[in-house]
Scaffold this motif. Structure first.
Motif, PDB file in Angstrom:
ATOM      1  N   SER A 506       0.843  -1.396  -0.015  1.00  0.00           N
ATOM      2  CA  SER A 506      -0.081  -0.119   0.162  1.00  0.00           C
ATOM      3  C   SER A 506       0.928   1.345  -0.224  1.00  0.00           C
ATOM      4  N   GLN A 507       1.882   1.399   0.807  1.00  0.00           N
ATOM      5  CA  GLN A 507       2.914   2.432   0.977  1.00  0.00           C
ATOM      6  C   GLN A 507       3.539   2.733  -0.458  1.00  0.00           C
ATOM      7  N   ARG A 508       3.886   1.522  -1.133  1.00  0.00           N
ATOM      8  CA  ARG A 508       4.673   1.457  -2.276  1.00  0.00           C
ATOM      9  C   ARG A 508       3.945   2.253  -3.609  1.00  0.00           C
ATOM     10  N   GLN A 509       2.454   1.733  -3.404  1.00  0.00           N
ATOM     11  CA  GLN A 509       1.526   2.168  -4.360  1.00  0.00           C
ATOM     12  C   GLN A 509       1.208   3.713  -4.108  1.00  0.00           C
ATOM     13  N   ARG A 510       1.144   4.207  -3.101  1.00  0.00           N
ATOM     14  CA  ARG A 510       1.037   5.498  -2.717  1.00  0.00           C
ATOM     15  C   ARG A 510       2.111   6.440  -3.246  1.00  0.00           C
ATOM     16  N   GLU A 511       3.370   5.916  -3.001  1.00  0.00           N
ATOM     17  CA  GLU A 511       4.543   6.633  -3.517  1.00  0.00           C
ATOM     18  C   GLU A 511       4.545   6.457  -4.954  1.00  0.00           C
ATOM     19  N   ILE A 512       4.138   5.911  -5.745  1.00  0.00           N
ATOM     20  CA  ILE A 512       3.901   5.474  -7.193  1.00  0.00           C
ATOM     21  C   ILE A 512       3.003   6.542  -7.608  1.00  0.00           C
ATOM     22  N   ILE A 513       1.764   6.804  -6.856  1.00  0.00           N
ATOM     23  CA  ILE A 513       0.819   7.600  -7.338  1.00  0.00           C
ATOM     24  C   ILE A 513       1.075   9.153  -7.367  1.00  0.00           C
ATOM     25  N   VAL A 514       1.867   9.314  -5.899  1.00  0.00           N
ATOM     26  CA  VAL A 514       2.479  10.694  -5.802  1.00  0.00           C
ATOM     27  C   VAL A 514       3.571  11.156  -6.746  1.00  0.00           C
ATOM     28  N   SER A 515       4.434  10.200  -7.221  1.00  0.00           N
ATOM     29  CA  SER A 515       5.284  10.545  -8.338  1.00  0.00           C
ATOM     30  C   SER A 515       4.900  10.662  -9.648  1.00  0.00           C
ATOM     31  N   LEU A 540      10.000   4.552 -16.389  1.00  0.00           N
ATOM     32  CA  LEU A 540      10.455   4.073 -14.823  1.00  0.00           C
ATOM     33  C   LEU A 540       9.418   3.618 -14.071  1.00  0.00           C
ATOM     34  N   LEU A 541       8.520   4.684 -13.856  1.00  0.00           N
ATOM     35  CA  LEU A 541       7.514   4.415 -13.104  1.00  0.00           C
ATOM     36  C   LEU A 541       6.424   3.444 -13.747  1.00  0.00           C
ATOM     37  N   SER A 542       6.252   3.088 -15.042  1.00  0.00           N
ATOM     38  CA  SER A 542       5.565   2.131 -15.648  1.00  0.00           C
ATOM     39  C   SER A 542       6.163   0.622 -15.166  1.00  0.00           C
ATOM     40  N   ARG A 543       7.653   0.594 -15.037  1.00  0.00           N
ATOM     41  CA  ARG A 543       8.005  -0.514 -14.782  1.00  0.00           C
ATOM     42  C   ARG A 543       7.896  -0.846 -13.075  1.00  0.00           C
ATOM     43  N   VAL A 544       7.809   0.127 -12.348  1.00  0.00           N
ATOM     44  CA  VAL A 544       7.815   0.085 -10.817  1.00  0.00           C
ATOM     45  C   VAL A 544       6.197  -0.497 -10.556  1.00  0.00           C
ATOM     46  N   GLN A 545       5.560   0.208 -11.540  1.00  0.00           N
ATOM     47  CA  GLN A 545       4.067  -0.159 -11.140  1.00  0.00           C
ATOM     48  C   GLN A 545       3.869  -1.834 -11.649  1.00  0.00           C
ATOM     49  N   THR A 546       4.387  -2.305 -12.675  1.00  0.00           N
ATOM     50  CA  THR A 546       4.222  -3.553 -13.246  1.00  0.00           C
ATOM     51  C   THR A 546       4.915  -4.499 -12.460  1.00  0.00           C
ATOM     52  N   THR A 547       5.824  -4.177 -11.739  1.00  0.00           N
ATOM     53  CA  THR A 547       6.782  -4.865 -10.704  1.00  0.00           C
ATOM     54  C   THR A 547       5.656  -5.072  -9.167  1.00  0.00           C
ATOM     55  N   LEU A 548       5.001  -3.831  -8.886  1.00  0.00           N
ATOM     56  CA  LEU A 548       4.232  -3.845  -7.849  1.00  0.00           C
ATOM     57  C   LEU A 548       2.946  -4.775  -8.228  1.00  0.00           C
ATOM     58  N   ARG A 549       2.476  -4.694  -9.339  1.00  0.00           N
ATOM     59  CA  ARG A 549       1.319  -5.521  -9.678  1.00  0.00           C
ATOM     60  C   ARG A 549       1.574  -6.958  -9.563  1.00  0.00           C
ATOM     61  N   GLU A 550       2.829  -7.407 -10.083  1.00  0.00           N
ATOM     62  CA  GLU A 550       3.090  -8.846 -10.016  1.00  0.00           C
ATOM     63  C   GLU A 550       3.067  -9.493  -8.444  1.00  0.00           C
ATOM     64  N   GLN A 551       3.735  -8.275  -7.598  1.00  0.00           N
ATOM     65  CA  GLN A 551       3.864  -8.500  -6.031  1.00  0.00           C
ATOM     66  C   GLN A 551       2.559  -8.790  -5.702  1.00  0.00           C
ATOM     67  N   VAL A 552       1.630  -7.903  -6.029  1.00  0.00           N
ATOM     68  CA  VAL A 552       0.338  -7.959  -5.514  1.00  0.00           C
ATOM     69  C   VAL A 552      -0.600  -9.376  -5.847  1.00  0.00           C
ATOM     70  N   GLU A 553      -0.224  -9.672  -7.252  1.00  0.00           N
ATOM     71  CA  GLU A 553      -1.099 -11.124  -7.730  1.00  0.00           C
ATOM     72  C   GLU A 553      -0.230 -12.085  -6.749  1.00  0.00           C
ATOM     73  N   THR A 554       0.920 -12.232  -6.495  1.00  0.00           N
ATOM     74  CA  THR A 554       1.497 -13.131  -5.986  1.00  0.00           C
ATOM     75  C   THR A 554       0.891 -13.523  -4.440  1.00  0.00           C
ATOM     76  N   LEU A 555       0.868 -12.062  -3.881  1.00  0.00           N
ATOM     77  CA  LEU A 555       0.176 -12.022  -2.319  1.00  0.00           C
ATOM     78  C   LEU A 555      -1.126 -12.617  -2.511  1.00  0.00           C
ATOM     79  N   ALA A 556      -1.854 -12.106  -3.392  1.00  0.00           N
ATOM     80  CA  ALA A 556      -3.175 -12.791  -3.498  1.00  0.00           C
ATOM     81  C   ALA A 556      -3.219 -14.119  -3.869  1.00  0.00           C
TER      82      ALA A 556
END
Length: 574
Positions: A506-515, A540-556
């Motif tokens: 959640s914190q990393r997603q918030r940082e991506i939104i702010v950036s 760069l932000l797109s790659r970070v968002q893709t990585t975060l999405r993969e982490q969310v899917e793994t957690l799900a």
């Protein structure tokens, strides 16, 4: 009798040479003293502007000193040598052993010993001739000093440096001639020049015809009393700076009983476009113009006598002056950078009256806006009230101020805030109890009421006539009323680790939104002129968002697997 006459002749020659030496030395003292007194007197007079009292006093000192030297160093010593001089002769020819003094005291015509004394003295005189006792080098030194001093005095009178030639001639011959002094005046800059209100005026004074040790600037602001301030001595001129001038200014410079004329600076009136909402302003003193496009400028000039017909020349365009006695006015609109000056029409010719003044076209700056409170992300329960204070300002006028917020990423909702000035501080209260993640649900009893874990994002926008600016984006986290923590006896802390991963995501997603928000704002406001900067950071932000999405899917998937395992265990126990 022959020895007596011969010795008398010797004494006359010795006395003559002594008087010549006295004359040479007296002339040396006379001319050197005249030179010294002249230079000292001129130096003092120049520093004070040749006032009469100083010049007269210097003349009296000069005449008195020269008269004293003539009496004490020429007339009296000459008389003494002529009448006696025995002590001077004995001092220069000690071999006489008092014979000369004895000869002067006795009467040679009646004293029978006079002849014997003369014969004895002549034998001593053979080795003490006047030329040997008073050598030529004594004359050379004295006459050399006199000649050099006289030549130097003559040089300073004819071609002395600066004002020394004028001063020397005036000191010696000013009592007979009245036009020997140079014209004395004070050249002052900037004179009738001007600045914008709140600016500085650097006054510089150059003295001509005299060299004072001090100078003063006399100034009056508006209708106040005249004030006098000493200026700084910069060797070749004097200087003083008026800082933050906001009232009409008159000034002149004085030094050593000489003063400049009084200077008055032209006035500039600004009539701003209606959309700025600003009242008419007057800059006094005026000069250079810095204004927005379409600002109407009225130039008013004040002269020390009735003005003749003339024009205001703006970028080569003539604008006739409207005359009213000693005052003249002209009006023009600021459309572009340029310059202007004032000229008079004399005999069909254009005569420039002022220097060039610059016209600078100002840009309408982007508004400034920020959240003064809370100024950061905030946490609150679903029934709290969160106050947001917005500070906004513009260089001319704010047209609108809007607060926008979104609940859980839903559509943005807008709140118009009242504003009609160039500076505003407005507060808005978020009533979390009344907010909902569904814009159709507005009451707490509806199913759309906020619950712990919900997120409110918000920002503000300020707009002027043609620009807009927005704040950073901030978040309000909805927290539960009470937090209770217990250790799971079965999972061994696994649930806590999973909750930590969720918070990190959640914190990393918030940082991506702010950036992303900041990158979009920089691009829209033109802060970056490099297109590669936006594209590179967006990638760069797109790659970070893709990585975060993969982490969310793994957690799900892990969460789903744990849930399925828990259900299977319960079924087995039954």
């Amino acid at each position: 009798m022959g020895s007596t006459h011969e010795f008398e002749r010797y004494l006359r020659l010795f006395r003559l040479r002594l008087k010549q030496l006295i004359m040479a030395r007296g002339l040396a003292m006379l001319f050197s003293s005249a030179l010294a007194i002249t230079l000292i007197s001129i130096s003092v007079a120049i520093r004070q502007g040749f006032p009469d009292d100083v010049v007269i006093t210097s003349r009296l000192i000069l005449v008195g000193a020269l008269a004293a030297i003539i009496w004490w160093r020429l007339i009296l010593p000459g008389r003494h040598v002529e009448q006696d001089g025995s002590d001077d002769i004995e001092a220069r020819a000690p071999g006489f052993g008092g014979r000369v003094q004895t000869w002067v005291q006795i009467d040679g015509s009646r004293n029978p010993m006079a002849e014997l004394l003369a014969e004895d003295s002549l034998r001593v005189a053979v080795d003490n001739s006047p030329e040997s006792r008073i050598p030529q080098k004594d004359f050379t030194l004295a006459l050399g000093v006199a000649g050099i001093s006289a030549a130097a005095l003559l040089f300073f009178m004819i071609a002395g440096p600066g004002n020394y030639a004028y001063g020397a001639r005036h000191l010696w011959f000013g009592w007979a001639f009245s036009d020997l002094l140079p014209p004395q005046n004070i050249n002052v800059s900037p004179g009738d020049d001007g600045i914008r209100k709140g600016g500085t005026v650097n006054v510089r004074a150059t003295m001509q015809g005299f060299e004072p040790g001090q100078a003063w600037v006399h100034a009056r602001f508006g209708e106040s009393e005249w004030q006098q301030v000493e200026m700084s001595d910069l060797n070749e001129n004097f200087e003083f700076t008026f800082f933050s001038v906001r009232e009409p200014l008159e000034y002149f410079v004085s030094a050593a009983n000489v003063r400049s004329q009084t200077y008055q600076i032209n006035v500039v009136t600004y009539r701003f476009p209606e959309w700025t909402g600003r009242a008419e302003e007057t800059d006094d003193p005026g000069g250079d113009v810095r204004a927005l496009a379409q600002t109407e400028i009225e130039i008013q000039l004040v002269a020390d006598r009735q003005m003749a017909a003339g024009d205001l020349i703006v970028d080569g365009r003539k604008i006739p002056l409207r005359l009213d006695g000693e005052t003249a006015t002209a009006t023009f609109d600021v459309l572009q950078d340029g310059q202007y000056f004032v000229a008079a029409n004399v005999g069909g010719e254009q005569i420039r009256l002022t220097d060039d003044y610059f016209i600078t076209l100002l840009d309408d700056e982007i508004p400034k806006i920020e959240f003064a409170r809370p100024g950061r992300d905030w946490s609150a329960s679903s029934i709290e009230e969160v106050t947001a204070r917005i500070s906004a300002e513009d260089d001319y006028l704010l047209e609108s101020l809007e607060l926008r917020y979104s609940v859980n990423g839903a559509d943005w909702q807008g709140v118009d805030l009242p504003v009609n000035t160039d500076v505003a501080q407005i507060e808005h209260v978020f009533f979390l109890e009344s907010l909902s993640d569904n814009e159709d649900n507005e009451s707490y009893e509806d199913n759309g009421a906020l619950v712990p874990g919900d997120l409110i994002s918000y920002y503000a926008i300020a707009t002027d006539r043609q620009n807009s600016a927005r704040t950073d984006i901030f978040f309000i986290d909805v927290q539960p009323f009470d937090r209770r923590y217990s250790q799971s006896q079965q999972s061994g802390g696994g649930g806590g680790q999973q909750g930590g991963q969720q918070n990190e995501i959640s914190q990393r997603q918030r940082e991506i939104i702010v950036s992303t928000w900041n990158l979009i704002r920089e691009d829209q406001e033109g802060r970056r002129n490099d297109p590669a900067y936006v594209s590179d950071n967006a990638a760069l932000l797109s790659r970070v968002q893709t990585t975060l999405r993969e982490q969310v899917e793994t957690l799900a998937r892990r969460t789903q697997a744990r849930t399925s395992l828990s259900i299977w265990r319960k079924q087995v126990r039954r």
